[in-house]
Design a protein around this motif. Structure first.
Motif, PDB file in Angstrom:
ATOM      1  N   LEU A  20      11.974  88.298  16.808  1.00 28.48           N
ATOM      2  CA  LEU A  20      12.123  89.606  17.442  1.00 28.48           C
ATOM      3  C   LEU A  20      12.704  90.619  16.465  1.00 28.48           C
ATOM      4  O   LEU A  20      12.245  91.752  16.386  1.00 28.48           O
ATOM      5  CB  LEU A  20      13.080  89.485  18.635  1.00 28.48           C
ATOM      6  CG  LEU A  20      12.486  89.365  20.024  1.00 28.48           C
ATOM      7  CD1 LEU A  20      13.599  89.261  21.041  1.00 28.48           C
ATOM      8  CD2 LEU A  20      11.633  90.576  20.332  1.00 28.48           C
ATOM      9  N   LEU A  21      13.715  90.150  15.723  1.00 36.89           N
ATOM     10  CA  LEU A  21      14.369  91.020  14.748  1.00 36.89           C
ATOM     11  C   LEU A  21      13.374  91.538  13.734  1.00 36.89           C
ATOM     12  O   LEU A  21      13.292  92.730  13.447  1.00 36.89           O
ATOM     13  CB  LEU A  21      15.425  90.205  13.992  1.00 36.89           C
ATOM     14  CG  LEU A  21      16.857  90.387  14.403  1.00 36.89           C
ATOM     15  CD1 LEU A  21      17.721  89.515  13.537  1.00 36.89           C
ATOM     16  CD2 LEU A  21      17.252  91.823  14.251  1.00 36.89           C
TER      17      LEU A  21
ATOM     18  N   GLU B  61      16.231  73.963  23.078  1.00 33.49           N
ATOM     19  CA  GLU B  61      15.708  75.282  23.401  1.00 33.49           C
ATOM     20  C   GLU B  61      16.555  76.364  22.732  1.00 33.49           C
ATOM     21  O   GLU B  61      16.035  77.367  22.255  1.00 33.49           O
ATOM     22  CB  GLU B  61      15.733  75.448  24.916  1.00 33.49           C
ATOM     23  CG  GLU B  61      15.086  76.689  25.415  1.00 33.49           C
ATOM     24  CD  GLU B  61      15.650  77.045  26.772  1.00 33.49           C
ATOM     25  OE1 GLU B  61      14.862  77.296  27.664  1.00 33.49           O
ATOM     26  OE2 GLU B  61      16.881  77.063  26.927  1.00 33.49           O
ATOM     27  N   GLY B  62      17.871  76.106  22.682  1.00 31.58           N
ATOM     28  CA  GLY B  62      18.758  77.067  22.028  1.00 31.58           C
ATOM     29  C   GLY B  62      18.361  77.289  20.582  1.00 31.58           C
ATOM     30  O   GLY B  62      18.271  78.436  20.116  1.00 31.58           O
TER      31      GLY B  62
ATOM     32  N   LEU C 191      15.287  79.286  20.429  1.00 25.76           N
ATOM     33  CA  LEU C 191      15.513  80.689  20.756  1.00 25.76           C
ATOM     34  C   LEU C 191      16.113  81.442  19.576  1.00 25.76           C
ATOM     35  O   LEU C 191      15.863  82.636  19.422  1.00 25.76           O
ATOM     36  CB  LEU C 191      16.408  80.794  21.986  1.00 25.76           C
ATOM     37  CG  LEU C 191      15.705  80.389  23.273  1.00 25.76           C
ATOM     38  CD1 LEU C 191      16.673  80.353  24.426  1.00 25.76           C
ATOM     39  CD2 LEU C 191      14.577  81.333  23.593  1.00 25.76           C
ATOM     40  N   PHE C 192      16.891  80.729  18.746  1.00 27.85           N
ATOM     41  CA  PHE C 192      17.346  81.384  17.523  1.00 27.85           C
ATOM     42  C   PHE C 192      16.135  81.879  16.732  1.00 27.85           C
ATOM     43  O   PHE C 192      16.093  83.010  16.257  1.00 27.85           O
ATOM     44  CB  PHE C 192      18.147  80.419  16.639  1.00 27.85           C
ATOM     45  CG  PHE C 192      19.532  80.155  17.149  1.00 27.85           C
ATOM     46  CD1 PHE C 192      20.288  81.168  17.692  1.00 27.85           C
ATOM     47  CD2 PHE C 192      20.069  78.886  17.071  1.00 27.85           C
ATOM     48  CE1 PHE C 192      21.563  80.922  18.163  1.00 27.85           C
ATOM     49  CE2 PHE C 192      21.341  78.637  17.549  1.00 27.85           C
ATOM     50  CZ  PHE C 192      22.091  79.649  18.090  1.00 27.85           C
TER      51      PHE C 192
ATOM     52  N   VAL D 261      14.616  84.857  18.362  1.00 27.13           N
ATOM     53  CA  VAL D 261      15.399  86.074  18.143  1.00 27.13           C
ATOM     54  C   VAL D 261      15.178  86.607  16.739  1.00 27.13           C
ATOM     55  O   VAL D 261      15.026  87.816  16.532  1.00 27.13           O
ATOM     56  CB  VAL D 261      16.894  85.793  18.414  1.00 27.13           C
ATOM     57  CG1 VAL D 261      17.744  86.954  17.959  1.00 27.13           C
ATOM     58  CG2 VAL D 261      17.112  85.565  19.890  1.00 27.13           C
TER      59      VAL D 261
ATOM     60  N   MET E  65       3.645  93.794   7.576  1.00 26.47           N
ATOM     61  CA  MET E  65       3.454  92.343   7.569  1.00 26.47           C
ATOM     62  C   MET E  65       4.669  91.615   8.137  1.00 26.47           C
ATOM     63  O   MET E  65       4.587  90.455   8.504  1.00 26.47           O
ATOM     64  CB  MET E  65       3.195  91.828   6.164  1.00 26.47           C
ATOM     65  CG  MET E  65       1.758  91.999   5.705  1.00 26.47           C
ATOM     66  SD  MET E  65       0.592  91.322   6.911  1.00 26.47           S
ATOM     67  CE  MET E  65       0.715  89.586   6.504  1.00 26.47           C
ATOM     68  N   TYR E  66       5.822  92.311   8.186  1.00 27.82           N
ATOM     69  CA  TYR E  66       7.020  91.645   8.704  1.00 27.82           C
ATOM     70  C   TYR E  66       6.747  90.981  10.039  1.00 27.82           C
ATOM     71  O   TYR E  66       7.080  89.837  10.271  1.00 27.82           O
ATOM     72  CB  TYR E  66       8.143  92.663   8.906  1.00 27.82           C
ATOM     73  CG  TYR E  66       8.829  93.092   7.636  1.00 27.82           C
ATOM     74  CD1 TYR E  66       9.205  92.137   6.690  1.00 27.82           C
ATOM     75  CD2 TYR E  66       9.115  94.430   7.409  1.00 27.82           C
ATOM     76  CE1 TYR E  66       9.843  92.543   5.537  1.00 27.82           C
ATOM     77  CE2 TYR E  66       9.756  94.827   6.265  1.00 27.82           C
ATOM     78  CZ  TYR E  66      10.123  93.902   5.311  1.00 27.82           C
ATOM     79  OH  TYR E  66      10.745  94.290   4.189  1.00 27.82           O
ATOM     80  N   GLY E  67       6.145  91.747  10.920  1.00 28.48           N
ATOM     81  CA  GLY E  67       5.912  91.284  12.282  1.00 28.48           C
ATOM     82  C   GLY E  67       5.082  90.046  12.300  1.00 28.48           C
ATOM     83  O   GLY E  67       5.410  89.100  13.008  1.00 28.48           O
ATOM     84  N   SER E  68       4.021  90.006  11.505  1.00 28.17           N
ATOM     85  CA  SER E  68       3.138  88.835  11.530  1.00 28.17           C
ATOM     86  C   SER E  68       3.882  87.607  11.050  1.00 28.17           C
ATOM     87  O   SER E  68       3.778  86.530  11.649  1.00 28.17           O
ATOM     88  CB  SER E  68       1.931  89.084  10.631  1.00 28.17           C
ATOM     89  OG  SER E  68       1.419  90.357  10.914  1.00 28.17           O
TER      90      SER E  68
ATOM     91  N   GLY F  92      10.178  91.599  14.063  1.00 29.83           N
ATOM     92  CA  GLY F  92       9.124  92.371  14.699  1.00 29.83           C
ATOM     93  C   GLY F  92       9.582  93.770  15.099  1.00 29.83           C
ATOM     94  O   GLY F  92       8.836  94.725  15.003  1.00 29.83           O
ATOM     95  N   ALA F  93      10.840  93.872  15.524  1.00 26.23           N
ATOM     96  CA  ALA F  93      11.305  95.142  16.064  1.00 26.23           C
ATOM     97  C   ALA F  93      11.762  96.094  14.977  1.00 26.23           C
ATOM     98  O   ALA F  93      12.244  97.167  15.255  1.00 26.23           O
ATOM     99  CB  ALA F  93      12.453  94.886  17.046  1.00 26.23           C
TER     100      ALA F  93
ATOM    101  N   ALA G  71       6.145  86.502  13.628  1.00 22.56           N
ATOM    102  CA  ALA G  71       5.418  85.833  14.703  1.00 22.56           C
ATOM    103  C   ALA G  71       5.113  84.396  14.326  1.00 22.56           C
ATOM    104  O   ALA G  71       5.223  83.486  15.155  1.00 22.56           O
ATOM    105  CB  ALA G  71       4.134  86.580  15.012  1.00 22.56           C
TER     106      ALA G  71
END
Lengths: 164, 70, 368
Positions: B65-66, B54-55, B58-59, B62, B1-4, B68-69, B7
């Motif tokens: 991503l963390l 945007e910065g 992007l945090f 990221v 579930m982390y990824g969801s 999700g990965a 997301a």
């Protein structure tokens, strides 16, 4: 997770490559490029400035020319005016001179005419006198050529005397 | 579930950034329409402001991503 | 692994939206399923080989040299790993099987796990919850894919800029031609719109070379990353190490050129009551570091995201195992690639611009 963890080996390689790149680019590449670009821009700026200056100079020169032209025109006008005045004066003088001269001539001529006239008159008078004396002589001669005529004349004269 | 969940987090970050950048873009357009001669300066300022927002977004990405990965 | 499911579900929803999924979706199940997450991560991460074509293991690759400092310098080819033994071990935490590559020949004492080199303890690697525990990591100074790409990028930058510099050296200050004509507007953009605008016309000259270097370094490497074949293809500017290094450079330049006024603004911000200073000073000090930190994250995340999107769009074909999906994925990938060209320029511009902004704030004189 290792996506966002820095890698020490790559960091070292990056610092070496980037450091060398920075030195080479700054020393041998950016310097000539920037100096060339700056020189060109300076040249352009100087040329533009020169153009502006030249234009201003041209304007000043034109103004000066105009002034000179104006002065010349004024001078010319003055000269022409003077000349006209002189000419007028001369004409006036000449006119007045010639009139008096003409008057004088006319007067002289009149006087001469009068003198000639008088002379001619006196000559004519003298000639008339001579002519009349001659005529009278001829008449008298003819009148008194014969005795009859002398007698007639004497009688006629006597008659006249009588009448008077 | 982390990824969801990550997301969803990334999506929320994108939503916020989208709203923010949209507002900046709209305001910049208004400003340029009012003062077309200042468009260069407005564009630069707009890009900087958009980059800052945007910065932040992007945090979020990221972090997504963390998660999700993992 | 969970991201994989997420991405899969996203693609599944795309399929449903397109409503032609049944026509193209194939029922074939490969023995080894195509793993989009693994593929993408493999492409955006660093590697010790330069994969050219073919399957991930056993395809055509250039094996890059490995340089280890582990009680002395050790150099060998990475083929000793990639042509080594594929071993499996049990993850102590999740009790699942994980694979790693054990080196052969000179690399016999080392193992490659997720592109990281570990020293084996009695020929074994112990992994717990996906992370290696107990095995030491020797200092890895290998020429990896990113280092190689760094060399390419630096060489191309030097060659191109060198030819421009030669043009000016040869012809003097004349109107530019050819390559110089193309690059001069960009150089002037950096000088005027980035340096002069943000640093001020009195002090900008000193920083123009640095800003030009950082701009073109990022710009060229961004573009190089967009090329899918050999000189490009590495995700160099989407690598946190690189962006971190660049951000540190900007931080160092900023701090080195900072003047009294800059520090006064941090330790005694004008117009702020003294009572608030204990709160303001830590915020300002943190601010010194968050600015380059944001620079780092921005470039990294932008470029990585670009690569991920392009790869994910191309992956649609492989997820569905049908070339017909290329009709959808290739135009979309092309569109994103073109967008990425713009992003490549924009990110380089932004990095240089924000660097100039920070430097400008550091050298600004008090005017009130």
């Amino acid at each position: 997770m290792d996506l966002i963890l820095p890698d020490f080996g790559l960091l070292i390689w990056t610092s070496i490559v980037f450091g060398l790149l920075l030195i080479v680019l700054v020393k041998f590449i950016w310097k000539p490029i920037l100096s060339a670009v700056n020189t060109r821009e300076q040249n352009i700026a100087e040329s533009l400035e020169l153009a502006v200056k030249t234009k201003a100079e041209m304007v000043a020169l034109q103004a000066q020319n105009e002034n000179i032209l104006k002065e010349a025109r004024a001078e010319r006008d003055a000269i022409v005016k003077d000349a006209r005045e002189t000419a007028n004066k001369m004409i006036e003088d000449a006119k007045s001179n010639s009139k008096s001269e003409a008057d004088k001539i006319i007067v002289a001529a009149q006087q001469a005419i009068q003198a000639e006239k008088a002379a001619a008159m006196s000559e004519i008078k003298a000639q008339i006198a001579t002519l009349s004396i001659d005529i009278a002589e001829k008449i008298v001669k003819s009148e008194l050529a014969s005795d009859d005529k002398q007698k007639a004349l004497a009688s006629k004269l006597a008659e006249d005397i009588n009448l008077n | 579930m982390y990824g969801s969940i990550a997301a969803i987090g990334a999506g929320l970050a994108v939503l916020g950034a989208g709203l923010g950048i949209g507002r900046i873009g709209g305001s910049a357009m208004d400003a340029i329409a009012r003062q077309p001669e200042a468009s260069g300066k407005i564009t630069t300022t707009m890009i900087i402001a958009a980059a800052l927002i945007e910065g932040v977004a992007l945090f979020g990405v990221v972090v997504g991503l963390l998660g999700g990965a993992k | 692994m969970i991201l994989k499911n997420t991405i899969k579900s996203i693609f599944l929803s795309i399929l449903t939206i397109c409503s032609i999924n049944s026509a193209f979706a194939t029922e074939h199940k490969e023995k080894k399923e195509f793993n989009v997450n693994e593929m993408i991560m493999h492409h955006i991460k660093d590697a010790h080989e330069w994969h050219l074509w073919g399957p991930e293991h056993g395809g055509t690759s250039i094996f890059l040299p490995i340089i280890l400092i582990d009680g002395g310098l050790q150099t060998f080819s990475s083929s000793n790993f990639y042509h080594g033994e594929m071993k499996t071990t049990i993850d102590h935490a999740t009790k699942s099987e994980v694979e790693y590559l054990q080196g052969v020949g000179p690399a016999a004492n080392y193992a490659l796990y997720h592109e990281k080199i570990y020293k084996l303890n009695d020929g074994a690697l112990s992994i717990e919850d996906g992370h290696v525990h107990g095995n030491t990591k020797p200092l890895d100074l290998s020429i990896t894919k990113n280092v190689m790409s760094l060399f390419f990028g630096a060489t191309i930058l030097l060659l191109i800029m060198g030819s421009v510099a030669r043009f000016y050296k040869k012809n003097g200050a004349v109107a530019p031609k050819g390559l110089a004509k193309f690059l001069e507007p960009i150089i002037i953009l950096v000088r005027d719109d980035i340096a002069k605008e943000n640093i001020g016309h009195l002090k900008y000259k000193k920083y123009v070379p640095y800003l030009l270097t950082i701009f073109f370094f990022i710009f060229f490497n961004n573009l190089l990353g967009m090329i899918p074949i050999l000189p490009g293809g590495a995700n160099l500017t989407g690598n946190l190490t690189i962006t971190m290094f660049l951000a540190i450079c900007t931080l160092v330049v900023t701090l080195a050129s900072s003047n009294k006024n800059y520090w006064k603004h941090i330790f005694a911000t004008p117009g702020v009551p003294v009572a608030l200073l204990p709160i303001m000073i830590p915020i300002e000090i943190v601010g010194i570091f968050t600015k380059p930190f944001a620079l780092m994250i921005r470039l990294f995340a932008n470029m990585t995201a670009g690569h991920i999107i392009v790869l994910a769009l191309i992956s649609i074909i492989f997820i569905n195992q049908s070339i017909a999906w290329g009709a959808l994925s290739v135009p979309m990938a092309l569109f994103i690639s073109v967008l990425e060209l713009l992003v490549a320029f924009l990110q380089a511009f932004l990095f240089a611009m924000l660097s100039a902004l920070f430097i400008g704030a550091a050298v600004e004189e008090a005017h009130h």
